[in-house]
Design an enzyme around this catalytic site. Sequence first.
Site, short mmCIF file in Angstrom:
data_model
loop_
_atom_site.label_atom_id
_atom_site.label_comp_id
_atom_site.label_asym_id
_atom_site.label_seq_id
_atom_site.Cartn_x
_atom_site.Cartn_y
_atom_site.Cartn_z
N ALA A 65 0.78 -1.40 -0.11
CA ALA A 65 0.08 0.04 -0.08
C ALA A 65 0.82 1.30 -0.06
CB ALA A 65 -0.89 0.00 1.21
N GLY A 109 0.52 -4.94 0.89
CA GLY A 109 -0.40 -5.22 0.15
C GLY A 109 -0.25 -5.90 -1.45
N GLU A 112 -0.44 -9.44 -0.57
CA GLU A 112 -1.85 -10.05 -0.44
C GLU A 112 -2.60 -9.76 -1.62
OE1 GLU A 112 -1.54 -6.65 2.49
OE2 GLU A 112 -2.48 -8.05 4.09
N GLU A 132 4.76 -5.00 7.38
CA GLU A 132 4.01 -3.78 7.92
C GLU A 132 4.62 -3.58 9.44
OE1 GLU A 132 2.75 -6.31 6.18
OE2 GLU A 132 1.26 -5.55 4.77
#
Length: 258
Positions: A65, A109, A112, A132
Amino acid sequence: MTYKFVLFEKVGKVGIITLNRPEALNALSEGLIQDLGECLERCEADPTLHCIVLMGSEKAFAAGADIKEMQSKTYMEAYMGDFITKGWEKVSSCRKPIIAGVSGYALGGGCEIAMMCDVIIASETAKFGQPEVSIGTMPGAGGTQRLTRSIGKSKAMDMCLTGRIMEADEAERAGLISRVVPVDKLREEVLLVAQKIASYSLPDVMMIKESVNRAFETSLSEGLRFERRLFHSTFALEDQKEGMRAFLEKRPPVFKGK
Ligand code: CAA
């Protein structure tokens, strides 16, 4: 249609989406996610497309992200805006198969999004991780859930708690990815797999995807019942009659997708 942050091309029955934000290693900004979601919707709606390929660049599938965008977000903005939901869920809710072709970084992300796809094929340079924790937060797009189901508790804890990188060969041994290929062959190999899937009956392929995914959502007996009912329903397809007739007549089948 053209997009700012993704490239799209059609090769036969395969739609190829390439994340294209090289200056930020394909960091998943709101703009990129919006483009990705819209492009996936378009692929779903296009009856000529049977399979989707999702790729990044050689250096990065996606580095997570967008940290610059989210760093100053407040709790209220994250909660009320349902951050990491809109657009992202298009990847996991897509009913047609999606093959992720991962080279370089698939972090946070990015890892993911790859795990939301149905098959992950990686180049030998692929690097998976959920870092993260190292930037003061935690996975938010399924990392703790899909990774654990995929590679088991101990390895998932190891990845999420330490933020370490998992290289392609370990990812293959752990079952996170289906195959590793040379970096210069990645696109070719991913396309071959996608074209193979796309050559079959689309309803069959969609039912198989739905049934495999059901394995993660239910008990074994319910999953088996679900599979059996879908199997029965394939006998309503012209493609089932054609596929089996072609086998008996020793010729290739001609599937019509119905
Ligand atoms: N968000 C925003 N920008 C990013 C980014 C990210 N996730 N990852 C890389 N970039 C940007 C860098 O800021 C840099 O931009 P500038 O040139 O403007 O400074 C550019 O991409 C190139 O990156 P680096 O110079 O850092 O490249 P590198 O080769 O030295 O390192 C890397 C590569 C190890 C991937 C490093 O960029 C990195 O650690 N990135 C962050 C990875 C990360 O923490 N991801 C998780 C994000 S949180 C998340 O995803 C939450 C969730 O669950 C959804």
